[in-house]
Design a protein around this motif. Structure first.
Motif, PDB file in Angstrom:
ATOM      1  N   ALA A 163      -2.168  -1.669   9.334  1.00 13.20           N
ATOM      2  CA  ALA A 163      -1.874  -0.898   8.127  1.00 13.20           C
ATOM      3  C   ALA A 163      -0.944  -1.674   7.202  1.00 13.20           C
ATOM      4  O   ALA A 163      -1.127  -1.654   5.973  1.00 13.20           O
ATOM      5  N   TRP A 164       0.046  -2.357   7.782  1.00 15.30           N
ATOM      6  CA  TRP A 164       0.963  -3.146   6.956  1.00 15.30           C
ATOM      7  C   TRP A 164       0.232  -4.300   6.273  1.00 15.30           C
ATOM      8  O   TRP A 164       0.480  -4.606   5.099  1.00 15.30           O
ATOM      9  N   PHE A 166      -2.994  -4.393   5.429  1.00 15.16           N
ATOM     10  CA  PHE A 166      -3.793  -3.819   4.345  1.00 15.16           C
ATOM     11  C   PHE A 166      -2.914  -3.441   3.152  1.00 15.16           C
ATOM     12  O   PHE A 166      -3.285  -3.666   2.000  1.00 15.16           O
ATOM     13  N   GLU A 167      -1.766  -2.853   3.429  1.00 16.42           N
ATOM     14  CA  GLU A 167      -0.838  -2.475   2.362  1.00 16.42           C
ATOM     15  C   GLU A 167      -0.355  -3.716   1.611  1.00 16.42           C
ATOM     16  O   GLU A 167      -0.260  -3.711   0.385  1.00 16.42           O
ATOM     17  N   ALA A 168      -0.068  -4.787   2.340  1.00 18.05           N
ATOM     18  CA  ALA A 168       0.416  -6.010   1.696  1.00 18.05           C
ATOM     19  C   ALA A 168      -0.677  -6.661   0.844  1.00 18.05           C
ATOM     20  O   ALA A 168      -0.393  -7.203  -0.232  1.00 18.05           O
ATOM     21  N   THR A 176      -1.418  -4.077  -2.421  1.00 16.70           N
ATOM     22  CA  THR A 176      -0.386  -3.756  -3.422  1.00 16.70           C
ATOM     23  C   THR A 176      -0.181  -4.937  -4.363  1.00 16.70           C
ATOM     24  O   THR A 176      -0.300  -6.092  -3.954  1.00 16.70           O
ATOM     25  N   THR A 207       5.910  -4.581  -7.008  1.00 20.07           N
ATOM     26  CA  THR A 207       5.704  -3.190  -6.614  1.00 20.07           C
ATOM     27  C   THR A 207       7.011  -2.430  -6.704  1.00 20.07           C
ATOM     28  O   THR A 207       8.061  -2.938  -6.337  1.00 20.07           O
ATOM     29  N   ALA A 217       4.912   2.807  -3.255  1.00 22.93           N
ATOM     30  CA  ALA A 217       4.184   1.698  -2.626  1.00 22.93           C
ATOM     31  C   ALA A 217       5.155   0.716  -1.975  1.00 22.93           C
ATOM     32  O   ALA A 217       4.899   0.225  -0.873  1.00 22.93           O
ATOM     33  N   LEU A 238       6.538   2.434   1.197  1.00 14.17           N
ATOM     34  CA  LEU A 238       5.576   2.411   2.299  1.00 14.17           C
ATOM     35  C   LEU A 238       5.468   1.020   2.909  1.00 14.17           C
ATOM     36  O   LEU A 238       5.420   0.864   4.132  1.00 14.17           O
ATOM     37  N   ASP A 239       5.468   0.004   2.054  1.00 14.86           N
ATOM     38  CA  ASP A 239       5.414  -1.373   2.546  1.00 14.86           C
ATOM     39  C   ASP A 239       6.640  -1.701   3.388  1.00 14.86           C
ATOM     40  O   ASP A 239       6.543  -2.296   4.459  1.00 14.86           O
ATOM     41  N   LEU A 297       6.421   0.220   6.816  1.00 12.88           N
ATOM     42  CA  LEU A 297       5.479  -0.383   7.761  1.00 12.88           C
ATOM     43  C   LEU A 297       6.000  -1.706   8.312  1.00 12.88           C
ATOM     44  O   LEU A 297       5.858  -1.991   9.501  1.00 12.88           O
TER      45      LEU A 297
END
Length: 114
Positions: free
Chosen positions: A68-69, A71-73, A76, A80, A84, A87-88, A91
């Motif tokens: 998940a981290w 994908f988030e990285a 985004t 940021t 966002a 959340l980054d 994670l």
């Protein structure tokens, strides 16, 4: 008769203990040094060594947090702000600090299989 006993004892699954304090400290440094990219590695090692269900669930959880981290990285933007960024940060902290703390908190002999 002795051969049958040797074969049966060799086929029986064995469970080990988690590594001692020194190796656990080195194993806990892996997610910190890699900034969470290898956050699931200590949990996988502990799960492999002990064979406990809780360790396997922790390994799956830290793998999910790492994916998940990542994908988030990737998704985004570079600059940021707000939710966002929060959340980054959450994670990444779970993948680094959480994985290291989990590795250090595992104690030998708790809840092993018979």
């Amino acid at each position: 008769m002795k051969q049958a006993l040797a074969v049966e004892s060799a086929a029986r699954p064995t469970t080990g203990n988690p590594p001692g304090a020194g190796p656990r400290l080195l194993l806990a440094l892996v997610p910190v040094v890699s900034l969470g990219l290898l956050g699931a590695l200590p949990s996988l090692v502990l799960a492999w060594r002990t064979g406990r269900r809780a360790e396997w669930l922790a390994a799956v959880g830290f793998t999910a947090v790492t994916v998940a981290w990542l994908f988030e990285a990737v998704l985004t933007p570079e600059e940021t702000h707000g939710a966002a960024f929060g959340l980054d940060l959450l994670l990444m902290s779970a993948a680094t600090v959480g994985a290291a703390a989990h590795c250090l908190c595992v104690r030998p002999g708790r809840g092993e299989r018979a």
